[in-house]
Design a protein around this motif. Structure first.
Motif, short mmCIF file in Angstrom:
data_model
loop_
_atom_site.label_atom_id
_atom_site.label_comp_id
_atom_site.label_asym_id
_atom_site.label_seq_id
_atom_site.Cartn_x
_atom_site.Cartn_y
_atom_site.Cartn_z
N ALA A 202 -26.52 -72.69 -51.50
CA ALA A 202 -25.66 -71.61 -51.97
C ALA A 202 -26.43 -70.37 -52.44
O ALA A 202 -25.81 -69.38 -52.82
CB ALA A 202 -24.79 -72.12 -53.11
N SER B 200 -27.24 -73.21 -45.09
CA SER B 200 -27.62 -74.60 -45.29
C SER B 200 -28.99 -74.67 -45.96
O SER B 200 -29.81 -73.76 -45.83
CB SER B 200 -27.68 -75.34 -43.95
N ALA C 244 -28.74 -77.78 -53.35
CA ALA C 244 -28.23 -78.82 -52.47
C ALA C 244 -27.15 -78.29 -51.53
O ALA C 244 -27.05 -78.71 -50.38
CB ALA C 244 -27.68 -79.98 -53.31
N ARG C 245 -26.36 -77.35 -52.01
CA ARG C 245 -25.30 -76.75 -51.19
C ARG C 245 -25.81 -75.62 -50.31
O ARG C 245 -25.07 -75.10 -49.47
CB ARG C 245 -24.18 -76.20 -52.08
N GLN D 247 -27.59 -78.20 -58.01
CA GLN D 247 -26.39 -78.23 -57.16
C GLN D 247 -26.36 -77.08 -56.17
O GLN D 247 -25.99 -77.25 -55.00
CB GLN D 247 -25.15 -78.20 -58.05
N ALA D 248 -26.75 -75.89 -56.62
CA ALA D 248 -26.73 -74.72 -55.75
C ALA D 248 -27.72 -74.89 -54.60
O ALA D 248 -27.42 -74.54 -53.45
CB ALA D 248 -27.04 -73.47 -56.55
#
Length: 241
Positions: free
Chosen positions: A224, A2, A221-222, A218-219
């Protein structure tokens, strides 16, 4: 994973020729300073693996004009990806380390970045200067034991990974292959994308730095992005052990 305070720091290593600059400035300088046959013979020897980039750059330096004043204006007036500056601003604002790693002639990189307002950006490249007898090149960022590459991009990747950073590498060409084999996330286009496909190396395709920006946002936020992962060596003195 997370998106918490435990997320790894991010180091972004960016190639210059053909990546930040939209042309290969080193190739263009040599091609305009020498005959097409001289340039092509050296390039083919490099691509066949007969010589590494350090030997290539030494040979190319001998083909440059005898004085700095006679260098083509291309070294001073290079076209750049217009999305690079806002990308660096975004990365810095989010606490990411950004540095330029170039395995070309190198002398034009820092002045070009300064014209873009990025004079403080760290640059790892060869060092070319002019003496009374003509141009000379040295390799302050080469591997201390391996003599193949002029600038050891892989070494920069490993140093950041040793500090616990997730390394993002962005490139386009043949000289980027060793860094791409060790980085945690690779953005590849043109020849580097072909190399990654052929060798089964995972990578993200990109056209401009806006693509990298969007993917990173995006990565993150995820959640990842993981910590660095060790990979088998594909170059350097370790392979001879």
């Amino acid at each position: 994973m997370s998106p918490t305070s435990e997320a790894p720091e991010i180091a972004i290593l960016v190639d210059y020729d053909g990546t930040i600059a939209t042309v290969d400035v080193t190739d263009e300088l040599v091609r305009t300073s020498a005959s097409e046959r001289q340039w092509l013979d050296l390039e083919l020897a490099y691509r066949r693996g007969d010589i590494g980039s350090r030997a290539l750059l030494r040979a190319e330096t001998r083909l440059l004009p005898g004085t700095a004043a006679d260098l083509p204006d291309l070294a001073r007036d290079q076209p750049h990806d217009p999305t690079f500056v806002p990308f660096v601003e975004y990365a810095r604002a989010h606490g990411m380390t950004v540095e330029v790693v170039s395995d070309g002639l190198g002398f034009f990189v820092a002045p070009a970045l300064a014209t873009l307002g990025l004079g403080g950006l760290p640059v790892y490249s060869a060092a070319l200067g002019y003496t009374p007898t003509g141009p000379e090149i040295t390799f302050p960022n080469g591997h201390p034991a391996c003599q193949v590459c002029g600038t050891c991009k892989r070494q920069r990747v490993l140093l950041h990974q040793a500090a616990g950073r997730h390394v993002v590498f962005i490139g386009d060409g043949y000289s980027d292959q060793y860094a791409a084999a060790h980085a945690d996330t690779v953005f590849a286009k043109a020849e580097l994308a072909t190399i990654c496909e052929r060798r089964g190396l995972p990578f993200q395709r990109w056209r401009t730095f806006d693509d990298v920006h969007a993917w990173l946002t995006q990565a993150q936020a995820r959640g990842a992005l993981s910590g660095p992962v060790a990979r088998p060596y594909v170059c350097g003195p370790e392979t001879a052990r």
